[in-house]
Design a protein around this motif. Sequence first.
Motif, PDB file in Angstrom:
ATOM      1  N   GLU A 172      80.046  -6.610  58.857  1.00 50.69           N
ATOM      2  CA  GLU A 172      79.345  -5.332  58.950  1.00 50.69           C
ATOM      3  C   GLU A 172      80.257  -4.169  58.578  1.00 50.69           C
ATOM      4  N   ASP A 173      81.565  -4.317  58.831  1.00 53.83           N
ATOM      5  CA  ASP A 173      82.516  -3.266  58.470  1.00 53.83           C
ATOM      6  C   ASP A 173      82.704  -3.195  56.956  1.00 53.83           C
ATOM      7  N   TYR A 174      82.928  -4.334  56.330  1.00 57.96           N
ATOM      8  CA  TYR A 174      83.089  -4.400  54.875  1.00 57.96           C
ATOM      9  C   TYR A 174      81.853  -3.809  54.198  1.00 57.96           C
ATOM     10  N   ASP A 175      80.692  -4.179  54.689  1.00 55.16           N
ATOM     11  CA  ASP A 175      79.432  -3.721  54.110  1.00 55.16           C
ATOM     12  C   ASP A 175      79.295  -2.197  54.170  1.00 55.16           C
ATOM     13  N   ILE A 176      79.573  -1.601  55.330  1.00 57.25           N
ATOM     14  CA  ILE A 176      79.378  -0.150  55.450  1.00 57.25           C
ATOM     15  C   ILE A 176      80.394   0.605  54.605  1.00 57.25           C
ATOM     16  N   PHE A 177      81.600   0.074  54.471  1.00 59.41           N
ATOM     17  CA  PHE A 177      82.598   0.779  53.675  1.00 59.41           C
ATOM     18  C   PHE A 177      82.244   0.758  52.193  1.00 59.41           C
ATOM     19  N   VAL A 178      81.747  -0.368  51.701  1.00 60.80           N
ATOM     20  CA  VAL A 178      81.307  -0.426  50.306  1.00 60.80           C
ATOM     21  C   VAL A 178      80.122   0.511  50.089  1.00 60.80           C
ATOM     22  N   LYS A 179      79.196   0.537  51.037  1.00 60.72           N
ATOM     23  CA  LYS A 179      78.043   1.436  50.918  1.00 60.72           C
ATOM     24  C   LYS A 179      78.487   2.900  50.886  1.00 60.72           C
ATOM     25  N   LEU A 180      79.465   3.244  51.713  1.00 62.93           N
ATOM     26  CA  LEU A 180      79.977   4.613  51.715  1.00 62.93           C
ATOM     27  C   LEU A 180      80.655   4.944  50.384  1.00 62.93           C
ATOM     28  N   LEU A 181      81.436   4.020  49.859  1.00 59.65           N
ATOM     29  CA  LEU A 181      82.116   4.253  48.577  1.00 59.65           C
ATOM     30  C   LEU A 181      81.099   4.372  47.441  1.00 59.65           C
ATOM     31  N   ARG A 182      80.084   3.534  47.455  1.00 62.79           N
ATOM     32  CA  ARG A 182      79.029   3.626  46.439  1.00 62.79           C
ATOM     33  C   ARG A 182      78.264   4.936  46.556  1.00 62.79           C
ATOM     34  N   HIS A 183      78.209   5.474  47.769  1.00 68.82           N
ATOM     35  CA  HIS A 183      77.519   6.740  48.036  1.00 68.82           C
ATOM     36  C   HIS A 183      78.330   7.946  47.560  1.00 68.82           C
ATOM     37  N   GLY A 184      79.578   7.694  47.169  1.00 65.39           N
ATOM     38  CA  GLY A 184      80.412   8.769  46.644  1.00 65.39           C
ATOM     39  C   GLY A 184      81.379   9.379  47.637  1.00 65.39           C
ATOM     40  N   VAL A 185      81.528   8.746  48.800  1.00 63.07           N
ATOM     41  CA  VAL A 185      82.432   9.270  49.819  1.00 63.07           C
ATOM     42  C   VAL A 185      83.883   9.037  49.384  1.00 63.07           C
TER      43      VAL A 185
END
Length: 267
Positions: A172-185
């Motif tokens: 769940e941690d890996y997933d949220i970090f990739v989602k944040l990076l894809r979101h432009g964070v």
Amino acid sequence: MPVYFKDNPEWLKIAVDSMLAQTLPPEEIVIAVDGAVTSELENVIGNYETNSVLFSVYRFAENEGLGLLLRKAIPLCRNEYVARMDADDFSVPSRLEKQFDIIKKGANLVGSSVYEFIGETGNIISLRAMPEKHEHIIKFSKKRAPVAHPSALFRKQDVIDCGNYEDNYLVEDYDIFVKLLRHGVRAYNIQEPLVYMRINSDFYKRRGGIKFLKSLLAFNKKLYKNGWTGLNDYFMRSLFNIIVCLMPNFLRDFIYRKLLRKTYKKD
């Protein structure tokens, strides 16, 4: 700070007190209780809960796992920024101050390197070094989780906007970090270890077995389908996951300790 029935009451107190000792004090400490817990844990939580100005305690009836718990708890945090913390870890007093110094420079996801320890914080087993700059974090994320979850500080709205946490067993941690990076964070990892992460004899054992392997393979497929990784990364990650998850525990322990971590040496 998620809490569930297997957590140790003494370790929970150490974790909370380390946040109370921050040089930049938190404005709110959210404790999210994942299902029924022991009376000993309830006593510790109850003592903090008397300070209703600082502590917000949310009790959820069923134990649903970390991903779904955080999905419910993150929107309940009242401040713009949320610092993750586990119930058995320890944050150094300057953690929040140093992370917010980076926030002021333009990053919205800030982690740090972490020490892994057994028993007492002085018994450091290894150093988990993380990639520092945003471009290095992006590259690293193609292969492994690019931020140490218990060290993460992020903007609440970014997590919600990118889809929030999901029920992804042990990733769940890996997933949220990739989602944040894809979101432009924009992300940054402070190279100084600001969190001591507690491990035990079965820590690496949980990184094996069929259940975890299925979760990893499904996650690898997700990264490939959404374009985050290429075909080569997909096959190489999946092959590595299969080998490591199905190998004997003592070999997996060696892989993590000797190849995926740095041995800590006292000065």
